[in-house]
Motif scaffolding. Structure first.
Motif, PDB file in Angstrom:
ATOM      1  N   ALA A   1       0.821  -1.211   0.000  1.00 33.74           N
ATOM      2  CA  ALA A   1       0.000   0.000   0.000  1.00 33.74           C
ATOM      3  C   ALA A   1       0.853   1.258   0.000  1.00 33.74           C
ATOM      4  O   ALA A   1       0.448   2.283  -0.532  1.00 33.74           O
ATOM      5  N   TYR A   2       2.052   1.216   0.585  1.00 34.27           N
ATOM      6  CA  TYR A   2       2.859   2.423   0.722  1.00 34.27           C
ATOM      7  C   TYR A   2       4.253   2.219   0.113  1.00 34.27           C
ATOM      8  O   TYR A   2       4.511   2.644  -0.996  1.00 34.27           O
ATOM      9  N   GLY A   3       5.149   1.573   0.816  1.00 30.76           N
ATOM     10  CA  GLY A   3       6.496   1.378   0.317  1.00 30.76           C
ATOM     11  C   GLY A   3       6.916  -0.063   0.477  1.00 30.76           C
ATOM     12  O   GLY A   3       6.546  -0.751   1.435  1.00 30.76           O
ATOM     13  N   SER A   4       7.706  -0.554  -0.484  1.00 29.28           N
ATOM     14  CA  SER A   4       8.140  -1.945  -0.430  1.00 29.28           C
ATOM     15  C   SER A   4       9.216  -2.176   0.615  1.00 29.28           C
ATOM     16  O   SER A   4       9.541  -3.318   0.917  1.00 29.28           O
ATOM     17  N   CYS A   5       9.791  -1.096   1.194  1.00 24.97           N
ATOM     18  CA  CYS A   5      10.832  -1.282   2.208  1.00 24.97           C
ATOM     19  C   CYS A   5      10.240  -1.662   3.557  1.00 24.97           C
ATOM     20  O   CYS A   5      10.958  -2.200   4.414  1.00 24.97           O
ATOM     21  N   CYS A   6       8.954  -1.395   3.797  1.00 29.66           N
ATOM     22  CA  CYS A   6       8.307  -1.708   5.076  1.00 29.66           C
ATOM     23  C   CYS A   6       7.710  -3.112   5.032  1.00 29.66           C
ATOM     24  O   CYS A   6       7.283  -3.598   3.979  1.00 29.66           O
TER      25      CYS A   6
ATOM     26  N   HIS B   1      13.390   9.155  11.678  1.00 27.52           N
ATOM     27  CA  HIS B   1      12.315   8.273  12.117  1.00 27.52           C
ATOM     28  C   HIS B   1      11.446   9.017  13.114  1.00 27.52           C
ATOM     29  O   HIS B   1      11.947   9.619  14.067  1.00 27.52           O
ATOM     30  N   TYR B   2      10.137   8.981  12.886  1.00 30.72           N
ATOM     31  CA  TYR B   2       9.240   9.727  13.764  1.00 30.72           C
ATOM     32  C   TYR B   2       9.246   9.194  15.196  1.00 30.72           C
ATOM     33  O   TYR B   2       8.894   9.926  16.122  1.00 30.72           O
ATOM     34  N   ALA B   3       9.643   7.936  15.406  1.00 39.34           N
ATOM     35  CA  ALA B   3       9.682   7.403  16.767  1.00 39.34           C
ATOM     36  C   ALA B   3      10.691   8.137  17.635  1.00 39.34           C
ATOM     37  O   ALA B   3      10.549   8.154  18.872  1.00 39.34           O
ATOM     38  N   ASP B   4      11.721   8.753  17.033  1.00 38.45           N
ATOM     39  CA  ASP B   4      12.702   9.505  17.818  1.00 38.45           C
ATOM     40  C   ASP B   4      12.125  10.793  18.388  1.00 38.45           C
ATOM     41  O   ASP B   4      12.733  11.390  19.275  1.00 38.45           O
ATOM     42  N   LEU B   5      10.971  11.235  17.893  1.00 41.48           N
ATOM     43  CA  LEU B   5      10.352  12.456  18.398  1.00 41.48           C
ATOM     44  C   LEU B   5       9.400  12.205  19.556  1.00 41.48           C
ATOM     45  O   LEU B   5       8.968  13.165  20.211  1.00 41.48           O
TER      46      LEU B   5
ATOM     47  N   LEU C   1      12.852   5.698   5.218  1.00 41.41           N
ATOM     48  CA  LEU C   1      13.110   5.697   3.780  1.00 41.41           C
ATOM     49  C   LEU C   1      11.935   6.258   2.993  1.00 41.41           C
ATOM     50  O   LEU C   1      12.119   6.914   1.969  1.00 41.41           O
ATOM     51  N   GLY C   2      10.718   6.028   3.478  1.00 48.19           N
ATOM     52  CA  GLY C   2       9.551   6.568   2.792  1.00 48.19           C
ATOM     53  C   GLY C   2       9.463   8.074   2.879  1.00 48.19           C
ATOM     54  O   GLY C   2       9.025   8.742   1.934  1.00 48.19           O
ATOM     55  N   ALA C   3       9.889   8.650   4.011  1.00 48.49           N
ATOM     56  CA  ALA C   3       9.847  10.104   4.167  1.00 48.49           C
ATOM     57  C   ALA C   3      10.872  10.797   3.281  1.00 48.49           C
ATOM     58  O   ALA C   3      10.698  11.976   2.944  1.00 48.49           O
TER      59      ALA C   3
ATOM     60  N   SER D   1      20.590   9.278   1.720  1.00 42.44           N
ATOM     61  CA  SER D   1      20.139  10.620   2.093  1.00 42.44           C
ATOM     62  C   SER D   1      19.966  10.752   3.601  1.00 42.44           C
ATOM     63  O   SER D   1      20.346  11.761   4.198  1.00 42.44           O
ATOM     64  N   ARG D   2      19.406   9.743   4.245  1.00 42.51           N
ATOM     65  CA  ARG D   2      19.220   9.854   5.694  1.00 42.51           C
ATOM     66  C   ARG D   2      20.549   9.794   6.434  1.00 42.51           C
ATOM     67  O   ARG D   2      20.695  10.391   7.500  1.00 42.51           O
ATOM     68  N   LEU D   3      21.527   9.091   5.881  1.00 42.66           N
ATOM     69  CA  LEU D   3      22.847   9.087   6.505  1.00 42.66           C
ATOM     70  C   LEU D   3      23.508  10.460   6.391  1.00 42.66           C
ATOM     71  O   LEU D   3      24.088  10.966   7.361  1.00 42.66           O
ATOM     72  N   LEU D   4      23.412  11.086   5.224  1.00 42.94           N
ATOM     73  CA  LEU D   4      24.025  12.396   5.039  1.00 42.94           C
ATOM     74  C   LEU D   4      23.347  13.459   5.894  1.00 42.94           C
ATOM     75  O   LEU D   4      23.999  14.363   6.414  1.00 42.94           O
TER      76      LEU D   4
END
Length: 489
Positions: free
Chosen positions: A84-89, A383-387, A343-345, A235-238
């Protein structure tokens, strides 16, 4: 205007379902997909029904992999291809619909914890790595053997990091090897000391050391796709890496290296711009980009409370994968916030672009929380869980009487002075409150609902109980361009 707000008529005929990728030779299936390890995972759990999740580029091998696993384990295999959203999940919802007792995820993965408990095995793939070329590239970029460096890689090259570190450790004294943060097997104990988990990886830091002290050497990518936007993992690493530390990427095939400092600076500048757009926004659209990642409901309530505290109206939109035509149906929304996995964000946006900017939850937090550290000092959390509360990065909203809410702020986009928020944060994570009418009747008051009521079109009208009940009748037959009762022209 047609390309902005709607799709042209020819798009339905020219749309492609996605590149299926090259088929894997039958003699290489066991090695590429690690079928022996997957079969052991199924036997250990004694599962009778197992879901196999493939990304689009690996669907060509799905049938052969499922048939071989069914013959080896005797269990029934179900192929999950269209998520439904992303294949990485991990698609736990699709697995539950198939009645699966376990799930095997093939291909790149964000490694986000699923919303519901389900045994999951990940097969990240094993891409070939030219170790000698990578060693020469590492030595050329790190002449000082005492400088601390972390070895990173794309998921398909993670299997070669230990072998690369073995060739480098005789000379380099402070070398750290990361590994994918795969879920631990059921019943296993966590290692002591527990490694640091960030960016979907584990970092076995020594006591007293922190990740901000290390530079990075990333093995992955290719020269054919040099565009950074094609790889959300990089991108998230950078974005999250310490700005003062060097970050190099190395192609595993050719050993060609590149300094990513300039690209990282452009990414951070783009994120700072999105924060300013969020601060100028009056209406925020919260896109539910995942239903299978843990704590997504709690994160959605947190974002709604943030928008309310900053004096912004918020709407929750469940649209599946966001596309420009979908989001263009909401012109009154100033910015959208995509609540998705890391990765989806950061997934690349369509070539046409969105009518309004799409933000990550971290940008909305920086825009609406006056207690958030200023730019350059706050980490970029993907990751939104960090907030959320319980995370070491969580920053609670200041009390209503805090002076932080009245601090003058000037927009860097319009140059105008932003007024302080007219609303104050409440303990209720929702956006509605109960008010007392003079007739002593309780009514629900919502600023978002009042704004929606001012629109000329407010959606379909159910008219429950106001229409007569009739029996089912046969509808029109055919396609929209020529129904059967229209005749031929």
């Amino acid at each position: 205007m047609e390309s902005t707000f709607s799709s042209p008529a020819e798009a339905a005929l020219q749309r492609q379902a996605g590149a299926a990728g090259l088929l894997t030779p039958p003699e290489d299936l066991d090695r590429v997909y690690e079928l022996e390890r997957v079969a052991g995972f199924v036997r250990d759990l004694r599962c009778q029904r197992v879901a196999l999740q493939f990304p689009d580029q690996l669907l060509g091998d799905a049938g052969a992999v499922a048939a071989r696993l069914e013959g080896t384990t005797g269990s029934k295999m179900f192929i999950l291809g269209d998520t439904a959203y992303g294949s990485c999940c991990v698609d736990v919802l699709g697995a539950e619909q198939a009645g699966a007792q376990a799930l095997v995820h093939f291909g790149p993965a964000c490694l986000s914890p699923p919303a519901r408990p389900l045994p999951v095995a990940f097969v990240l793939g094993q891409r070939s790595v030219h170790l000698e070329l990578c060693v020469k590239a590492f030595e050329a970029q790190n002449p000082d053997p005492k400088v601390p460096v972390v070895l990173l890689s794309e998921p398909g090259c993670a299997h070669a990091l230990e072998a690369l570190a073995t060739l480098l450790r005789p000379r380099y004294l402070d070398l750290l090897v990361s590994s994918p943060a795969l879920p631990l097997p059921v019943g296993s104990c966590r290692p002591a000391p527990e490694p640091l988990e960030r960016f979907g990886r584990r970092f076995p830091l020594a006591p007293g050391r922190c990740l901000e002290e290390y530079g990075a050497f990333y093995v992955g990518g290719s020269e054919a796709s040099a565009d950074l936007d094609l790889d959300p993992d990089l991108s998230r690493l950078l974005l999250g890496w310490a700005p003062g530390q060097p970050f190099f990427t190395c192609c595993p095939d050719t050993g060609r290296t590149q300094d990513e400092g300039v690209r990282a600076g452009r990414l951070r500048a783009r994120r700072h711009y999105l924060v300013e757009r969020a601060r100028d926004a009056h209406v925020v659209g919260l896109l539910a980009g995942t239903l299978g990642v843990a704590r997504h409901r709690e994160a959605l309530a947190h974002l709604r409370n943030l928008a309310q505290a900053a004096g912004k109206r918020s709407y929750v939109l469940a649209l599946g994968r966001p596309t420009p035509p979908k989001l263009a149906n909401f012109p009154e929304v100033d910015v959208f916030v995509l609540l998705a996995c890391p990765l989806g964000a950061l997934a690349p946006q369509p070539s046409g672009g969105f009518f309004r900017p799409v933000l990550a939850p971290c940008e909305l937090e920086a825009a609406c929380n006056p207690a958030w550290p200023p730019s350059g000092l706050a980490p970029h959390l993907t990751h939104y869980a960090d907030l959320l509360p319980g995370s070491p990065f969580h920053v609670p909203l200041p009390p209503p009487d805090s002076e932080l809410w009245d601090t003058p702020d000037v927009s860097l986009i319009t140059g105008e002075l932003r007024p302080p928020p007219a609303w104050k944060p409440s303990d209720d994570p929702g956006c509605s409150a109960l008010t007392l009418r003079p007739q002593l009747e309780l009514a629900e008051s919502s600023p978002a609902a009042l704004f929606l009521s001012s629109r000329s079109w407010q959606g379909l009208e159910p008219r429950l109980g106001q229409t007569p009940v009739t029996g089912a009748v046969s509808g029109r037959r055919g396609i929209a361009i020529a129904y059967e009762d229209e005749g031929s022209s």
